[in-house]
Scaffold this motif. Sequence first.
Motif, PDB file in Angstrom:
ATOM      1  N   ALA A  85      49.763  38.596  38.057  1.00  0.00           N
ATOM      2  CA  ALA A  85      50.425  39.751  38.674  1.00  0.00           C
ATOM      3  C   ALA A  85      49.613  41.014  38.436  1.00  0.00           C
ATOM      4  N   PRO A  86      49.336  41.760  39.497  1.00  0.00           N
ATOM      5  CA  PRO A  86      48.541  42.989  39.355  1.00  0.00           C
ATOM      6  C   PRO A  86      49.405  44.148  38.861  1.00  0.00           C
ATOM      7  N   SER A  87      48.743  45.249  38.568  1.00  0.00           N
ATOM      8  CA  SER A  87      49.495  46.486  38.300  1.00  0.00           C
ATOM      9  C   SER A  87      50.293  46.822  39.553  1.00  0.00           C
ATOM     10  N   ARG A  88      51.410  47.482  39.340  1.00  0.00           N
ATOM     11  CA  ARG A  88      52.255  47.918  40.450  1.00  0.00           C
ATOM     12  C   ARG A  88      52.525  49.406  40.278  1.00  0.00           C
ATOM     13  N   VAL A  89      52.863  50.039  41.392  1.00  0.00           N
ATOM     14  CA  VAL A  89      53.161  51.462  41.373  1.00  0.00           C
ATOM     15  C   VAL A  89      54.534  51.682  42.000  1.00  0.00           C
ATOM     16  N   VAL A  90      55.293  52.574  41.401  1.00  0.00           N
ATOM     17  CA  VAL A  90      56.559  53.017  41.966  1.00  0.00           C
ATOM     18  C   VAL A  90      56.406  54.502  42.262  1.00  0.00           C
ATOM     19  N   VAL A  91      56.730  54.903  43.491  1.00  0.00           N
ATOM     20  CA  VAL A  91      56.717  56.321  43.847  1.00  0.00           C
ATOM     21  C   VAL A  91      58.141  56.761  44.118  1.00  0.00           C
ATOM     22  N   CYS A  92      58.502  57.878  43.552  1.00  0.00           N
ATOM     23  CA  CYS A  92      59.820  58.460  43.781  1.00  0.00           C
ATOM     24  C   CYS A  92      59.780  59.193  45.114  1.00  0.00           C
ATOM     25  N   ARG A  93      60.752  58.917  45.957  1.00  0.00           N
ATOM     26  CA  ARG A  93      60.850  59.583  47.253  1.00  0.00           C
ATOM     27  C   ARG A  93      62.331  59.800  47.541  1.00  0.00           C
ATOM     28  N   ASP A  94      62.860  60.913  47.058  1.00  0.00           N
ATOM     29  CA  ASP A  94      64.286  61.138  47.274  1.00  0.00           C
ATOM     30  C   ASP A  94      64.571  62.629  47.360  1.00  0.00           C
ATOM     31  N   CYS A  95      65.366  63.145  46.461  1.00  0.00           N
ATOM     32  CA  CYS A  95      65.882  64.507  46.580  1.00  0.00           C
ATOM     33  C   CYS A  95      64.819  65.583  46.392  1.00  0.00           C
ATOM     34  N   CYS A  96      63.838  65.357  45.554  1.00  0.00           N
ATOM     35  CA  CYS A  96      62.773  66.344  45.309  1.00  0.00           C
ATOM     36  C   CYS A  96      61.400  65.760  45.625  1.00  0.00           C
TER      37      CYS A  96
END
Length: 120
Positions: free
Chosen positions: A8-19
Amino acid sequence: MTTPPPPAPSRVVVCRDCCCGTSKLPGVDHEAQTARLRQTVPTRVSTCLDVCDQANVVVVQPSAAGRAAGARPVWLGLVNDPDSTEDIVAWVRAGGPGVAPMPPILDLYVFTPPHRRGAV
């Protein structure tokens, strides 16, 4: 004989919501940033990660090898320019947390989210 799946490779989570990911951060091309990350690494878009004071938040999760080496997710805040996105891309390509040293410039973006403060 079946070939085992790649680790399993590195993964990224990006926040995309209120701000994060909104016009509250003028001049930031959120779509281009997300697209650039997706070109390199599995990227998940999240709703609010509850750290709005750090908007635009990107969390780099370690690969299987990184986790085996004891790495934890790295939270990066104020990731509001293409250069910082490219620094993240380069780090993930090199292996990410626990596998490759983090580029020193990314130290400026690292923060501890409130739910992790005081955790062992």
